[in-house]
Design a protein around this motif. Structure first.
Motif, PDB file in Angstrom:
ATOM      1  N   LEU A  13       0.850  -0.841  -0.246  1.00 58.38           N
ATOM      2  CA  LEU A  13       0.100   0.095   0.074  1.00 58.38           C
ATOM      3  C   LEU A  13       1.127   1.239  -0.160  1.00 58.38           C
ATOM      4  O   LEU A  13       0.808   2.209  -0.614  1.00 58.38           O
ATOM      5  CB  LEU A  13      -1.308  -0.366   1.302  1.00 58.38           C
ATOM      6  N   ALA A  14       1.908   1.220   0.689  1.00 54.83           N
ATOM      7  CA  ALA A  14       2.885   2.426   0.408  1.00 54.83           C
ATOM      8  C   ALA A  14       3.998   2.734  -0.736  1.00 54.83           C
ATOM      9  O   ALA A  14       3.335   4.233  -1.052  1.00 54.83           O
ATOM     10  CB  ALA A  14       3.948   1.811   1.802  1.00 54.83           C
ATOM     11  N   ASN A  15       3.677   1.468  -1.070  1.00 54.49           N
ATOM     12  CA  ASN A  15       4.086   1.551  -2.622  1.00 54.49           C
ATOM     13  C   ASN A  15       3.629   2.633  -3.499  1.00 54.49           C
ATOM     14  O   ASN A  15       3.957   3.129  -4.720  1.00 54.49           O
ATOM     15  CB  ASN A  15       4.552   0.076  -3.646  1.00 54.49           C
ATOM     16  N   SER A  16       2.096   2.211  -3.280  1.00 54.54           N
ATOM     17  CA  SER A  16       0.641   2.745  -3.999  1.00 54.54           C
ATOM     18  C   SER A  16       1.149   4.348  -3.758  1.00 54.54           C
ATOM     19  O   SER A  16       1.006   5.169  -4.449  1.00 54.54           O
ATOM     20  CB  SER A  16      -0.387   2.037  -4.128  1.00 54.54           C
ATOM     21  N   TYR A  17       0.699   4.824  -2.463  1.00 57.35           N
ATOM     22  CA  TYR A  17       0.980   5.251  -2.085  1.00 57.35           C
ATOM     23  C   TYR A  17       1.663   6.821  -2.767  1.00 57.35           C
ATOM     24  O   TYR A  17       2.498   8.038  -3.290  1.00 57.35           O
ATOM     25  CB  TYR A  17       0.632   5.998  -1.003  1.00 57.35           C
ATOM     26  N   GLN A  18       3.183   6.275  -2.458  1.00 60.29           N
ATOM     27  CA  GLN A  18       4.344   6.537  -2.886  1.00 60.29           C
ATOM     28  C   GLN A  18       4.559   7.008  -4.707  1.00 60.29           C
ATOM     29  O   GLN A  18       4.490   8.367  -4.957  1.00 60.29           O
ATOM     30  CB  GLN A  18       5.248   5.925  -2.684  1.00 60.29           C
ATOM     31  N   MET A  19       4.170   5.725  -5.486  1.00 62.73           N
ATOM     32  CA  MET A  19       4.110   5.815  -6.837  1.00 62.73           C
ATOM     33  C   MET A  19       2.703   7.091  -7.449  1.00 62.73           C
ATOM     34  O   MET A  19       2.933   8.048  -8.235  1.00 62.73           O
ATOM     35  CB  MET A  19       3.754   4.601  -7.730  1.00 62.73           C
ATOM     36  N   LEU A  20       1.977   7.287  -6.303  1.00 61.33           N
ATOM     37  CA  LEU A  20       1.117   8.333  -6.687  1.00 61.33           C
ATOM     38  C   LEU A  20       1.405   9.763  -6.067  1.00 61.33           C
ATOM     39  O   LEU A  20       0.414  11.086  -6.242  1.00 61.33           O
ATOM     40  CB  LEU A  20      -0.452   7.943  -6.262  1.00 61.33           C
ATOM     41  N   GLY A  21       1.980   9.551  -5.502  1.00 60.52           N
ATOM     42  CA  GLY A  21       2.790  11.227  -4.944  1.00 60.52           C
ATOM     43  C   GLY A  21       2.539  11.239  -4.025  1.00 60.52           C
ATOM     44  O   GLY A  21       2.473  12.471  -3.181  1.00 60.52           O
ATOM     45  N   ARG A  22       1.039  10.523  -2.674  1.00 60.29           N
ATOM     46  CA  ARG A  22       0.690  11.224  -1.681  1.00 60.29           C
ATOM     47  C   ARG A  22       2.058  10.378  -0.794  1.00 60.29           C
ATOM     48  O   ARG A  22       1.783   9.268  -0.218  1.00 60.29           O
ATOM     49  CB  ARG A  22      -0.322   9.897  -1.530  1.00 60.29           C
ATOM     50  N   LEU A  23       2.689  11.200  -0.462  1.00 60.70           N
ATOM     51  CA  LEU A  23       4.464  10.586  -0.069  1.00 60.70           C
ATOM     52  C   LEU A  23       3.980  10.884   1.612  1.00 60.70           C
ATOM     53  O   LEU A  23       4.664  10.136   2.530  1.00 60.70           O
ATOM     54  CB  LEU A  23       4.966  12.104   0.104  1.00 60.70           C
ATOM     55  N   GLY A  24       3.188  11.546   2.180  1.00 60.94           N
ATOM     56  CA  GLY A  24       2.709  11.636   4.040  1.00 60.94           C
ATOM     57  C   GLY A  24       2.565  10.093   4.405  1.00 60.94           C
ATOM     58  O   GLY A  24       2.275   9.875   5.181  1.00 60.94           O
ATOM     59  N   GLU A  25       0.978  10.081   3.357  1.00 61.38           N
ATOM     60  CA  GLU A  25       0.515   8.651   3.796  1.00 61.38           C
ATOM     61  C   GLU A  25       2.009   7.144   3.437  1.00 61.38           C
ATOM     62  O   GLU A  25       1.727   6.544   3.628  1.00 61.38           O
ATOM     63  CB  GLU A  25      -0.557   8.567   2.355  1.00 61.38           C
ATOM     64  N   ALA A  26       2.313   7.450   2.879  1.00 62.87           N
ATOM     65  CA  ALA A  26       3.534   6.849   2.331  1.00 62.87           C
ATOM     66  C   ALA A  26       4.529   7.008   3.405  1.00 62.87           C
ATOM     67  O   ALA A  26       4.542   5.597   4.125  1.00 62.87           O
ATOM     68  CB  ALA A  26       4.429   7.098   0.901  1.00 62.87           C
ATOM     69  N   LEU A  27       4.808   7.583   3.937  1.00 63.74           N
ATOM     70  CA  LEU A  27       5.884   7.912   5.408  1.00 63.74           C
ATOM     71  C   LEU A  27       5.101   7.211   6.182  1.00 63.74           C
ATOM     72  O   LEU A  27       6.132   6.515   6.909  1.00 63.74           O
ATOM     73  CB  LEU A  27       6.213   9.029   5.848  1.00 63.74           C
ATOM     74  N   ARG A  28       4.370   7.546   6.812  1.00 69.35           N
ATOM     75  CA  ARG A  28       3.162   6.985   8.037  1.00 69.35           C
ATOM     76  C   ARG A  28       3.517   5.044   7.524  1.00 69.35           C
ATOM     77  O   ARG A  28       3.466   4.647   8.222  1.00 69.35           O
ATOM     78  CB  ARG A  28       1.891   7.282   7.632  1.00 69.35           C
ATOM     79  N   LEU A  29       2.781   4.810   6.707  1.00 70.34           N
ATOM     80  CA  LEU A  29       3.185   3.277   6.702  1.00 70.34           C
ATOM     81  C   LEU A  29       4.328   2.454   6.209  1.00 70.34           C
ATOM     82  O   LEU A  29       4.721   1.536   7.029  1.00 70.34           O
ATOM     83  CB  LEU A  29       2.176   2.665   4.950  1.00 70.34           C
ATOM     84  N   ARG A  30       5.409   3.454   6.159  1.00 71.15           N
ATOM     85  CA  ARG A  30       6.642   2.732   6.046  1.00 71.15           C
ATOM     86  C   ARG A  30       7.771   2.768   7.275  1.00 71.15           C
ATOM     87  O   ARG A  30       7.884   2.146   7.607  1.00 71.15           O
ATOM     88  CB  ARG A  30       7.795   3.851   5.193  1.00 71.15           C
ATOM     89  N   ARG A  31       7.417   3.895   8.578  1.00 65.01           N
ATOM     90  CA  ARG A  31       7.499   3.707   9.569  1.00 65.01           C
ATOM     91  C   ARG A  31       6.574   2.428   9.846  1.00 65.01           C
ATOM     92  O   ARG A  31       7.547   2.164  11.383  1.00 65.01           O
ATOM     93  CB  ARG A  31       6.868   5.152  10.010  1.00 65.01           C
ATOM     94  N   ASP A  32       5.495   2.776   9.858  1.00 70.47           N
ATOM     95  CA  ASP A  32       4.927   1.375  10.649  1.00 70.47           C
ATOM     96  C   ASP A  32       5.524   0.036  10.551  1.00 70.47           C
ATOM     97  O   ASP A  32       5.301  -0.314  11.216  1.00 70.47           O
ATOM     98  CB  ASP A  32       3.603   1.546  10.351  1.00 70.47           C
ATOM     99  N   VAL A  33       5.608   0.441   8.884  1.00 72.76           N
ATOM    100  CA  VAL A  33       5.785  -1.393   8.427  1.00 72.76           C
ATOM    101  C   VAL A  33       7.442  -1.172   8.928  1.00 72.76           C
ATOM    102  O   VAL A  33       7.978  -2.588   9.651  1.00 72.76           O
ATOM    103  CB  VAL A  33       5.880  -1.481   6.741  1.00 72.76           C
ATOM    104  N   TYR A  34       8.067  -0.132   9.031  1.00 71.15           N
ATOM    105  CA  TYR A  34       9.650  -0.479   9.790  1.00 71.15           C
ATOM    106  C   TYR A  34       9.781  -1.200  10.896  1.00 71.15           C
ATOM    107  O   TYR A  34      10.679  -2.065  11.514  1.00 71.15           O
ATOM    108  CB  TYR A  34      10.543   0.449   9.321  1.00 71.15           C
ATOM    109  N   SER A  35       9.027  -0.876  11.987  1.00 71.08           N
ATOM    110  CA  SER A  35       9.149  -0.808  13.486  1.00 71.08           C
ATOM    111  C   SER A  35       8.704  -2.080  14.114  1.00 71.08           C
ATOM    112  O   SER A  35       8.872  -3.016  14.636  1.00 71.08           O
ATOM    113  CB  SER A  35       7.989   0.951  13.646  1.00 71.08           C
TER     114      SER A  35
END
Length: 127
Positions: A21-43
């Protein structure tokens, strides 16, 4: 994602779906939403697998890449300073994740507005 949670999917499966889902957000330029998910996945990967696991190293690289897109250079450098020494041991020197991690770190070093000549030298040496 919510259906997977209701069906009591494994933590690993949920983290994989969140990463996609973060990949999709990032490709769509929705970086804030992607970042939140990326942080959650990493954690989540840190808790599930520890810091010396391939999935965790991929997650930290994706998180750093998103931070880099947002020009948050200090956070990228801080995050990757810890992970870069681990990646070659776990994944190998020429693994694509190891190389992407080094590339992100080098990009953060050289692109930071406060970069010094030493930072640029370190960027070249790192990559």
């Amino acid at each position: 994602l919510s259906m997977l949670r209701r069906l009591e999917g494994s933590e690993s499966s949920i983290l994989t779906v969140q990463s996609n889902l973060a990949n999709s957000y990032q490709m769509l330029g929705r970086l804030g939403e992607a970042l939140r998910l990326r942080r959650d996945v990493y954690s989540g990967r840190l808790k599930l697998n520890g810091d010396q696991h391939a999935d965790t190293l991929l997650a930290v690289t994706n998180y750093a890449s998103c931070l880099l897109s947002l020009r948050r250079f200090g956070e990228v450098k801080s995050l990757l300073r810890k992970a870069i020494p681990v990646a070659p041991r776990v994944l190998g020197e020429s693994d694509s994740v190891t190389l992407k991690m080094r590339g992100c770190y080098a990009e953060a070093l050289k692109s930071d507005p406060g970069a010094t000549l030493d930072d640029v030298r370190e960027a070249v040496t790192t990559f």
